[in-house]
Design a protein around this motif. Structure first.
Motif, PDB file in Angstrom:
ATOM      1  N   LEU A 195       5.009  -1.766  -1.011  1.00 22.41           N
ATOM      2  CA  LEU A 195       6.028  -2.487  -0.250  1.00 22.41           C
ATOM      3  C   LEU A 195       6.274  -3.825  -0.945  1.00 22.41           C
ATOM      4  CD1 LEU A 195       4.826  -2.048   3.469  1.00 22.41           C
ATOM      5  CD2 LEU A 195       6.629  -0.759   2.295  1.00 22.41           C
ATOM      6  N   PHE A 196       7.543  -4.175  -1.121  1.00 20.94           N
ATOM      7  CA  PHE A 196       7.902  -5.500  -1.605  1.00 20.94           C
ATOM      8  C   PHE A 196       8.445  -6.313  -0.442  1.00 20.94           C
ATOM      9  CE2 PHE A 196       8.131  -3.508  -5.837  1.00 20.94           C
ATOM     10  CZ  PHE A 196       7.477  -4.486  -6.574  1.00 20.94           C
ATOM     11  N   PHE A 197       8.023  -7.554  -0.346  1.00 23.41           N
ATOM     12  CA  PHE A 197       8.552  -8.460   0.678  1.00 23.41           C
ATOM     13  C   PHE A 197       9.494  -9.409  -0.040  1.00 23.41           C
ATOM     14  CE2 PHE A 197       4.306  -6.980   1.652  1.00 23.41           C
ATOM     15  CZ  PHE A 197       4.593  -6.235   2.791  1.00 23.41           C
ATOM     16  N   GLY A 198      10.774  -9.062  -0.027  1.00 26.04           N
ATOM     17  CA  GLY A 198      11.700  -9.723  -0.935  1.00 26.04           C
ATOM     18  C   GLY A 198      11.105  -9.594  -2.325  1.00 26.04           C
ATOM     19  N   GLY A 199      11.182 -10.676  -3.100  1.00 32.45           N
ATOM     20  CA  GLY A 199      10.508 -10.675  -4.395  1.00 32.45           C
ATOM     21  C   GLY A 199       9.314 -11.615  -4.371  1.00 32.45           C
ATOM     22  N   LEU A 200       8.889 -11.986  -3.169  1.00 31.93           N
ATOM     23  CA  LEU A 200       7.876 -13.032  -3.029  1.00 31.93           C
ATOM     24  C   LEU A 200       6.456 -12.501  -2.976  1.00 31.93           C
ATOM     25  CD1 LEU A 200       9.657 -15.181  -0.301  1.00 31.93           C
ATOM     26  CD2 LEU A 200       9.570 -15.620  -2.752  1.00 31.93           C
ATOM     27  N   ALA A 201       6.324 -11.284  -2.489  1.00 30.52           N
ATOM     28  CA  ALA A 201       4.991 -10.720  -2.334  1.00 30.52           C
ATOM     29  C   ALA A 201       5.097  -9.200  -2.363  1.00 30.52           C
ATOM     30  CB  ALA A 201       4.364 -11.189  -1.019  1.00 30.52           C
ATOM     31  N   THR A 229       8.651   1.485  -2.387  1.00 29.78           N
ATOM     32  CA  THR A 229       8.841   2.258  -3.616  1.00 29.78           C
ATOM     33  C   THR A 229       7.531   2.949  -3.997  1.00 29.78           C
ATOM     34  OG1 THR A 229       9.690   2.153  -5.883  1.00 29.78           O
ATOM     35  CG2 THR A 229       8.272   0.369  -5.203  1.00 29.78           C
ATOM     36  N   LYS A 230       7.618   3.791  -5.000  1.00 34.47           N
ATOM     37  CA  LYS A 230       6.381   4.399  -5.509  1.00 34.47           C
ATOM     38  C   LYS A 230       5.643   3.359  -6.345  1.00 34.47           C
ATOM     39  CE  LYS A 230       7.113   9.318  -5.657  1.00 34.47           C
ATOM     40  NZ  LYS A 230       8.237  10.117  -6.170  1.00 34.47           N
ATOM     41  N   ARG A 231       4.337   3.386  -6.238  1.00 33.20           N
ATOM     42  CA  ARG A 231       3.555   2.365  -6.927  1.00 33.20           C
ATOM     43  C   ARG A 231       3.769   2.410  -8.441  1.00 33.20           C
ATOM     44  NH1 ARG A 231      -2.736   1.998  -7.556  1.00 33.20           N
ATOM     45  NH2 ARG A 231      -2.885  -0.133  -8.324  1.00 33.20           N
ATOM     46  N   GLU A 232       3.933   3.604  -8.952  1.00 31.38           N
ATOM     47  CA  GLU A 232       4.086   3.725 -10.418  1.00 31.38           C
ATOM     48  C   GLU A 232       5.390   3.073 -10.910  1.00 31.38           C
ATOM     49  OE1 GLU A 232       4.566   7.854 -11.618  1.00 31.38           O
ATOM     50  OE2 GLU A 232       5.174   8.376  -9.588  1.00 31.38           O
ATOM     51  N   HIS A 233       6.366   2.903 -10.001  1.00 34.55           N
ATOM     52  CA  HIS A 233       7.630   2.282 -10.410  1.00 34.55           C
ATOM     53  C   HIS A 233       7.686   0.790 -10.106  1.00 34.55           C
ATOM     54  CE1 HIS A 233       9.443   6.503  -9.659  1.00 34.55           C
ATOM     55  NE2 HIS A 233       8.902   6.403 -10.867  1.00 34.55           N
ATOM     56  N   ALA A 234       6.667   0.316  -9.406  1.00 40.32           N
ATOM     57  CA  ALA A 234       6.753  -1.031  -8.825  1.00 40.32           C
ATOM     58  C   ALA A 234       6.894  -2.146  -9.873  1.00 40.32           C
ATOM     59  CB  ALA A 234       5.551  -1.295  -7.929  1.00 40.32           C
ATOM     60  N   ASP A 235       6.108  -2.068 -10.925  1.00 39.32           N
ATOM     61  CA  ASP A 235       6.157  -3.132 -11.948  1.00 39.32           C
ATOM     62  C   ASP A 235       7.540  -3.229 -12.578  1.00 39.32           C
ATOM     63  OD1 ASP A 235       3.580  -3.847 -11.562  1.00 39.32           O
ATOM     64  OD2 ASP A 235       2.772  -2.730 -13.275  1.00 39.32           O
ATOM     65  N   GLU A 236       8.066  -2.064 -12.919  1.00 40.98           N
ATOM     66  CA  GLU A 236       9.366  -2.012 -13.584  1.00 40.98           C
ATOM     67  C   GLU A 236      10.469  -2.514 -12.634  1.00 40.98           C
ATOM     68  OE1 GLU A 236      10.284   1.905 -15.048  1.00 40.98           O
ATOM     69  OE2 GLU A 236      12.301   1.222 -15.588  1.00 40.98           O
ATOM     70  N   LEU A 237      10.368  -2.056 -11.397  1.00 37.32           N
ATOM     71  CA  LEU A 237      11.362  -2.476 -10.409  1.00 37.32           C
ATOM     72  C   LEU A 237      11.356  -3.998 -10.262  1.00 37.32           C
ATOM     73  CD1 LEU A 237      13.283  -1.169  -8.113  1.00 37.32           C
ATOM     74  CD2 LEU A 237      11.511  -2.002  -6.572  1.00 37.32           C
ATOM     75  N   TYR A 238      10.160  -4.546 -10.227  1.00 31.27           N
ATOM     76  CA  TYR A 238      10.055  -6.000 -10.052  1.00 31.27           C
ATOM     77  C   TYR A 238      10.666  -6.729 -11.245  1.00 31.27           C
ATOM     78  CZ  TYR A 238       8.132 -10.428  -8.492  1.00 31.27           C
ATOM     79  OH  TYR A 238       8.007 -11.720  -8.042  1.00 31.27           O
ATOM     80  N   GLU A 239      10.369  -6.238 -12.403  1.00 32.38           N
ATOM     81  CA  GLU A 239      10.885  -6.867 -13.612  1.00 32.38           C
ATOM     82  C   GLU A 239      12.414  -6.843 -13.625  1.00 32.38           C
ATOM     83  OE1 GLU A 239      10.038  -5.735 -18.052  1.00 32.38           O
ATOM     84  OE2 GLU A 239       8.184  -6.036 -16.884  1.00 32.38           O
ATOM     85  N   LYS A 240      12.971  -5.702 -13.245  1.00 30.00           N
ATOM     86  CA  LYS A 240      14.430  -5.536 -13.318  1.00 30.00           C
ATOM     87  C   LYS A 240      15.163  -6.154 -12.132  1.00 30.00           C
ATOM     88  CE  LYS A 240      15.129  -1.534 -16.220  1.00 30.00           C
ATOM     89  NZ  LYS A 240      14.720  -0.122 -16.147  1.00 30.00           N
ATOM     90  N   GLN A 241      14.544  -6.104 -10.979  1.00 33.44           N
ATOM     91  CA  GLN A 241      15.298  -6.403  -9.759  1.00 33.44           C
ATOM     92  C   GLN A 241      14.935  -7.737  -9.089  1.00 33.44           C
ATOM     93  OE1 GLN A 241      17.853  -4.874  -8.520  1.00 33.44           O
ATOM     94  NE2 GLN A 241      17.869  -3.116  -9.906  1.00 33.44           N
ATOM     95  N   LEU A 242      14.011  -8.492  -9.709  1.00 34.50           N
ATOM     96  CA  LEU A 242      13.684  -9.783  -9.089  1.00 34.50           C
ATOM     97  C   LEU A 242      14.933 -10.663  -9.075  1.00 34.50           C
ATOM     98  CD1 LEU A 242      11.485 -11.617  -7.887  1.00 34.50           C
ATOM     99  CD2 LEU A 242      11.117 -12.544 -10.164  1.00 34.50           C
ATOM    100  N   GLY A 243      15.263 -11.173  -7.900  1.00 40.41           N
ATOM    101  CA  GLY A 243      16.471 -11.987  -7.776  1.00 40.41           C
ATOM    102  C   GLY A 243      17.708 -11.163  -7.444  1.00 40.41           C
ATOM    103  N   GLU A 244      17.597  -9.821  -7.559  1.00 41.21           N
ATOM    104  CA  GLU A 244      18.731  -8.945  -7.207  1.00 41.21           C
ATOM    105  C   GLU A 244      18.389  -8.217  -5.904  1.00 41.21           C
ATOM    106  OE1 GLU A 244      21.448  -8.679  -9.117  1.00 41.21           O
ATOM    107  OE2 GLU A 244      20.868  -9.464 -11.072  1.00 41.21           O
ATOM    108  N   LEU A 245      17.870  -6.992  -6.073  1.00 42.10           N
ATOM    109  CA  LEU A 245      17.449  -6.227  -4.902  1.00 42.10           C
ATOM    110  C   LEU A 245      16.273  -6.941  -4.207  1.00 42.10           C
ATOM    111  CD1 LEU A 245      17.638  -3.455  -3.388  1.00 42.10           C
ATOM    112  CD2 LEU A 245      15.972  -2.595  -5.028  1.00 42.10           C
ATOM    113  N   LEU A 246      15.409  -7.492  -5.024  1.00 40.35           N
ATOM    114  CA  LEU A 246      14.222  -8.160  -4.479  1.00 40.35           C
ATOM    115  C   LEU A 246      14.460  -9.669  -4.391  1.00 40.35           C
ATOM    116  CD1 LEU A 246      11.527  -6.149  -6.497  1.00 40.35           C
ATOM    117  CD2 LEU A 246      12.473  -5.630  -4.254  1.00 40.35           C
TER     118      LEU A 246
END
Ligand code: GDP
Length: 363
Positions: A253-259, A284-301
């Motif tokens: 679980l992502f809480f915005g992009g903060l946690a 999201t799935k844990r295996e995708h989490a790092d990539e998602l954070y890298e790409k989506q911080l400030g956007e989706l997150l």
């Protein structure tokens, strides 16, 4: 001469120092420092802080006199707003523990149970308060009761209200003044931590006084990592509606992009999330989490917003095994996730410097 907003001593010499007011301001009946003026009229914050040393000096002063200490904590950020070590400084003075912002908790929460929880938590943190009250300074809940308690326990002595910044101390004092004198908003309150300076004195009928002490800045607050607009998103304003997630192992679980919370092991189970209603939670799935954070911080997150994403500190992982039923995983100043059954293995992520901890469920 003191500012009616924050209580600081007024000076007219140095614009960059605390308590500055232009000489023309002195002609007014109610003098307000430039900092409070800006805050009030432009909602603009000037950066000042009380050093930890100054704060200790104030606490020491309290320890030297006989007084009632009213310790205000933010019930939404209980551990983060705790002020560790207070009991060492205030001598033998009794401490009345007051939990503020009770309006944020779901209506189903029973106050006696919450008070019991506060007593227990206080004990574990090394404090034995003379009594515990629950209030909402903003909504005026519990004010009568807390004022009666103050009157009873102060026993003719002075009262010091202490608390870290942003617990709602100014709102509380304002509310007390209003209940006592019928006057409106005379002390600065704001979204930003660290806006009440120096001591404000409220005289009582018997010659004693209530002192509003400056709040110490809690460096672990999430508030220090986001800008003003984002702070509005993560600061709950209304009753929190918990969100329940049924998670499988290896989900995140992502809480915005903060946690972020990774559920590592422990079978399918539910996690109950208590955050500001406006904060988006993304699964999201844990295996995708790092990539998602890298790409989506400030956007989706979000928050942080796009322009702040580059400078936002990297998230740091903290691993936990939940051993007890009904445990909260607390993201200091942001919210918490309740795990009802023991046996889960989780990893909580927060910006470096923000605290994560486990506690017995508050709700
Ligand atoms: P101080 O730094 O401790 O003096 O805190 P303030 O009085 O400036 O309040 C900090 C923030 O908490 C402000 O955004 C207030 O609106 C908010 N606040 C204060 N009391 C309450 C309350 O009882 N409930 C809620 N929900 N918010 C509160």
């Amino acid at each position: 001469m003191r500012c009616i907003g924050c209580g600081v001593h007024i000076q007219t010499e140095d614009e960059t120092k605390l308590g500055y007011a232009p000489p023309s301001a002195l002609e007014k009946e109610e003098i307000i420092c430039q900092r409070c003026f800006r805050l009030k009229h432009y909602n603009e914050i000037q950066d000042v802080s009380l050093t930890d040393d100054d704060f200790l000096k104030i606490l020491h002063e309290i320890g030297q006199s006989e007084a009632l200490v009213v310790k205000l904590v933010d019930i939404f950020d209980f551990n983060g707003s705790w002020l560790p070590g207070l009991h060492r400084f205030v001598g033998n003075n009794p401490i009345l523990l007051v939990g503020n912002k009770v309006d944020l908790l779901p209506k189903s929460v029973k106050y006696p149970k919450l008070i019991q929880w506060m007593k227990q938590s206080a004990k574990e943190l090394g404090l034995k308060p003379i009594d515990v009250c629950l209030i909402s300074a903003a909504k005026g809940i519990g004010m009568q009761r807390v004022m009666e308690a103050i009157e009873q326990y102060r026993d003719g002595k002075n009262v010091y209200v202490v608390g870290c910044t942003n617990v709602g101390k100014s709102t509380f004092i304002n509310r007390m003044i209003r209940e006592v004198t019928g006057e409106g908003n005379v002390i600065t309150t704001s979204y930003f931590p660290g806006t009440t300076l120096d001591m404000i004195e409220i005289p009582l009928d018997d010659g004693a006084a209530i002192y509003d002490t400056p709040g110490i800045i809690n460096h672990q607050q999430m508030a220090h990592f986001v800008d003003k607009k984002d702070l509005k998103t993560i600061t709950p304003k209304r009753e929190i509606h918990p969100k329940v997630y049924q998670l499988n192992e290896q989900q995140t679980l992502f809480f915005g992009g903060l946690a972020r919370l990774d559920y590592v092991k422990g079978g399918r189970r539910s996690f109950v999330c208590y955050f500001a209603n406006d904060l988006l939670i993304h699964r999201t799935k844990r295996e995708h989490a790092d990539e998602l954070y890298e790409k989506q911080l400030g956007e989706l997150l979000q928050p942080p917003k796009k322009s702040d994403a580059d400078t936002f500190p990297p998230l740091v992982a903290h691993s936990f095994t939940i051993k007890e039923a009904k445990t909260d995983i607390v993201f200091s100043g942001l919210g918490w996730v309740t795990c009802n059954e023991p046996g889960a293995q989780v990893i909580a992520y927060v910006p470096k410097g923000v605290n994560v901890l486990l506690r017995k469920s508050l709700i």
